[in-house]
Design an enzyme around this catalytic site. Structure first.
Site, PDB file in Angstrom:
ATOM      1  N   SER A   1      -3.216  -2.883  13.431  1.00 40.89           N
ATOM      2  CA  SER A   1      -2.542  -3.343  12.217  1.00 40.89           C
ATOM      3  C   SER A   1      -1.045  -3.491  12.450  1.00 40.89           C
ATOM      4  O   SER A   1      -0.451  -2.781  13.269  1.00 40.89           O
ATOM      5  CB  SER A   1      -2.778  -2.286  11.136  1.00 40.89           C
TER       6      SER A   1
ATOM      7  N   TYR B   1      -3.304   7.252   8.078  1.00 45.18           N
ATOM      8  CA  TYR B   1      -4.023   6.004   8.401  1.00 45.18           C
ATOM      9  C   TYR B   1      -3.268   5.223   9.481  1.00 45.18           C
ATOM     10  O   TYR B   1      -3.822   4.840  10.506  1.00 45.18           O
ATOM     11  CB  TYR B   1      -4.201   5.128   7.145  1.00 45.18           C
TER      12      TYR B   1
ATOM     13  N   LYS C   1      -4.056   4.239  13.784  1.00 39.10           N
ATOM     14  CA  LYS C   1      -4.006   2.956  14.496  1.00 39.10           C
ATOM     15  C   LYS C   1      -3.096   3.080  15.730  1.00 39.10           C
ATOM     16  O   LYS C   1      -3.412   2.568  16.804  1.00 39.10           O
ATOM     17  CB  LYS C   1      -3.515   1.841  13.561  1.00 39.10           C
TER      18      LYS C   1
ATOM     19  N   ASN D   1      -1.716  -9.238   6.727  1.00 36.95           N
ATOM     20  CA  ASN D   1      -2.465  -8.935   5.492  1.00 36.95           C
ATOM     21  C   ASN D   1      -3.591  -9.950   5.240  1.00 36.95           C
ATOM     22  O   ASN D   1      -3.325 -11.034   4.699  1.00 36.95           O
ATOM     23  CB  ASN D   1      -1.504  -8.920   4.308  1.00 36.95           C
TER      24      ASN D   1
HETATM   25  N1  UFG Z   1       1.191  -4.456  -4.420  1.00 35.23           N
HETATM   26  C1  UFG Z   1       1.561  -4.502  -5.763  1.00 35.23           C
HETATM   27  N2  UFG Z   1       0.635  -4.103  -6.686  1.00 35.23           N
HETATM   28  C2  UFG Z   1      -0.609  -3.662  -6.355  1.00 35.23           C
HETATM   29  C3  UFG Z   1      -0.964  -3.627  -4.976  1.00 35.23           C
HETATM   30  C4  UFG Z   1      -0.029  -4.028  -4.051  1.00 35.23           C
HETATM   31  O1  UFG Z   1       2.670  -4.888  -6.099  1.00 35.23           O
HETATM   32  O2  UFG Z   1      -1.388  -3.301  -7.244  1.00 35.23           O
HETATM   33  C5  UFG Z   1       2.173  -4.908  -3.408  1.00 35.23           C
HETATM   34  C6  UFG Z   1       2.568  -3.830  -2.432  1.00 35.23           C
HETATM   35  O3  UFG Z   1       3.630  -3.066  -2.935  1.00 35.23           O
HETATM   36  C7  UFG Z   1       2.927  -4.653  -1.202  1.00 35.23           C
HETATM   37  C8  UFG Z   1       2.013  -5.863  -1.286  1.00 35.23           C
HETATM   38  O4  UFG Z   1       1.555  -5.903  -2.624  1.00 35.23           O
HETATM   39  O5  UFG Z   1       4.240  -5.095  -1.330  1.00 35.23           O
HETATM   40  C9  UFG Z   1       0.809  -5.753  -0.351  1.00 35.23           C
HETATM   41  O6  UFG Z   1       0.172  -4.509  -0.547  1.00 35.23           O
HETATM   42  P1  UFG Z   1      -1.257  -4.155   0.055  1.00 35.23           P
HETATM   43  O7  UFG Z   1      -1.611  -2.785  -0.427  1.00 35.23           O
HETATM   44  O8  UFG Z   1      -2.208  -5.254  -0.264  1.00 35.23           O
HETATM   45  O9  UFG Z   1      -1.066  -4.171   1.630  1.00 35.23           O
HETATM   46  P2  UFG Z   1       0.015  -3.400   2.570  1.00 35.23           P
HETATM   47  O10 UFG Z   1       0.953  -4.424   3.054  1.00 35.23           O
HETATM   48  O11 UFG Z   1       0.541  -2.198   1.884  1.00 35.23           O
HETATM   49  O12 UFG Z   1      -0.911  -2.971   3.802  1.00 35.23           O
HETATM   50  C10 UFG Z   1      -1.181  -1.665   4.161  1.00 35.23           C
HETATM   51  C11 UFG Z   1      -1.101  -1.526   5.682  1.00 35.23           C
HETATM   52  C12 UFG Z   1      -2.265  -2.177   6.367  1.00 35.23           C
HETATM   53  C13 UFG Z   1      -3.504  -1.658   5.827  1.00 35.23           C
HETATM   54  C14 UFG Z   1      -3.564  -1.844   4.368  1.00 35.23           C
HETATM   55  C15 UFG Z   1      -4.818  -1.187   3.924  1.00 35.23           C
HETATM   56  O13 UFG Z   1       0.091  -2.089   6.149  1.00 35.23           O
HETATM   57  O14 UFG Z   1      -2.238  -1.878   7.729  1.00 35.23           O
HETATM   58  O15 UFG Z   1      -2.429  -1.264   3.721  1.00 35.23           O
HETATM   59  O16 UFG Z   1      -4.834  -0.765   2.638  1.00 35.23           O
HETATM   60  F1  UFG Z   1      -4.577  -2.225   6.431  1.00 35.23           F
END
Ligand code: UFG
Length: 345
Positions: free
Chosen positions: A126, A151, A155, A182
């Site tokens: 990741s 988590y 990785k 993502n």
């Molecule tokens: N977000 C919101 N509201 C939500 C969910 C997410 O604003 O309800 C925002 C987050 O703050 C972030 C973006 O959307 O800015 C993406 O969030 P995600 O949770 O979809 O994904 P992340 O970039 O946080 O990814 C992380 C890790 C990955 C992992 C993944 C698994 O970087 O390696 O979470 O949950 F696989």
């Protein structure tokens, strides 16, 4: 016909990869303990490809069952190891569950591979290993930053376990480590897609569940980041584009085209989009209004990250081609299909 073992093959990225493998004529064996997926996914895969993959309900942490499985399906040409726990927040609360699930399963696999003469291994890593990169877009040679969650740590350690194991026994293995940005969206047929258990942690499933009315309102975590609109930036990639890279990685190792026995590739589009841009585009392409409010920052979030995918583009000959518009349409089509299915039941 080359045989590929796909662990976590009923999961989100796993199921899309099984479809692409079968479309390319590979024979697939899925193993999954269904801890975060549903057996019905096999129906979706069969509908799309016309082929129902072999399936075994096995936990990769269970060495003895894994050993037996390798005996049953001999002559496996490659393994794609998706099976892992992936909820960042849960990993903070249950670190040992994450270290056990994600690391013991990997160790079992690497131990069993030479015993059963399986050489080729694709590992799901990741972009989380980069933390907040100093330079954007981020390349594979960027430094690994201290992990922000157990988590993320699994990785990083997973990558190290692979490197050390192969260093000690280089003739026994080939591996390709894929660092995902993502993944979002669903197969264009809407027969498979992302289906998280319970309240989604990730942005897109929360967006589609809000749009369909399962959730009342989406929370946008922070609008005071150092980005053009204040919300976080990510590199969102269509899951089918991501899946196709796995097929290329498997072929590369089977055809012995890999240039070393541990190769690492970023899988992203090279395009950074903010949370608010995603929401606005989702509303526009699907012609709907999404109830959302801005709330405080989520702990542990990275401000901005997007990939430099040049290395994968040039060496693998792979490129993410789907537009974000099409990707967001596919996510919505999948959520609607799920709703239709549950009405019919
Ligand atoms: N977000 C919101 N509201 C939500 C969910 C997410 O604003 O309800 C925002 C987050 O703050 C972030 C973006 O959307 O800015 C993406 O969030 P995600 O949770 O979809 O994904 P992340 O970039 O946080 O990814 C992380 C890790 C990955 C992992 C993944 C698994 O970087 O390696 O979470 O949950 F696989």
């Amino acid at each position: 016909m080359a045989k590929v073992l796909v662990t976590g093959g009923t999961g989100y990225i796993g199921s899309h990869t099984v479809v692409e493998l079968q479309n390319e004529g590979f024979e697939v064996i899925i193993i999954d303990n269904l801890s975060n997926s549903n057996i019905d996914v096999l129906n979706g895969i069969e509908k799309i490809t016309g082929v129902r993959p072999a399936f075994e309900n096995i936990d990769c942490v269970d060495y003895v069952s894994m050993d037996k499985m390798f005996e049953k399906y001999n002559d496996i040409d490659a393994i794609i190891h998706f099976a892992a726990s992936k909820a960042v927040g849960e990993s903070v609360e249950k670190p040992l569950l994450y270290y056990r699930n994600n690391l013991v399963s990997l160790i079992n696999m690497l131990q069993l591979m030479p015993i059963h003469k399986v050489k080729n291994f694709v590992f799901s890593s990741s972009c989380t290993v980069y933390g907040q990169p100093d330079i954007l877009p981020v390349t594979e040679s960027a430094p690994i930053k201290p992990a922000l969650s157990p988590y993320g740590n699994t990785k990083q350690i997973g990558e190290e376990i692979i490197r050390d194991t192969i260093h000690a026994n280089p003739s026994a293995y080939n591996s390709i480590i894929l660092r995902y940005f993502n993944p979002i969206g669903a197969h264009p047929s809407a027969e498979i897609g992302e289906l998280p258990n319970g309240v989604p942690n990730n942005l897109l499933p929360f967006v589609t569940q809000t749009a369909i009315g399962i959730r009342k309102q989406l929370s946008v975590f922070g609008d005071d980041y150092n980005t053009p609109d204040g919300s976080c930036i990510r590199d969102y990639i269509h899951v089918v584009d991501l899946a196709k890279a796995h097929v290329i990685a498997v072929k590369r190792m089977i055809e012995e085209k890999n240039s070393s026995n541990v190769e690492i590739f970023n899988l992203g589009t090279g395009r950074g989009l903010s949370v608010l841009e995603i929401l606005r585009t989702f509303e526009k392409v699907n012609n709907l209004k999404l109830p959302y409010k801005i709330v405080g920052r989520r702990e542990g979030d990275i401000e901005k990250v997007w990939a430099d995918p040049t290395y994968a583009n040039e060496v693998l000959g792979w490129k993410a081609t789907e537009t974000v518009e099409e990707t967001l349409r596919s996510a919505w089509a999948w959520e609607q299909n799920l709703a239709k299915r549950s009405k019919e039941e």
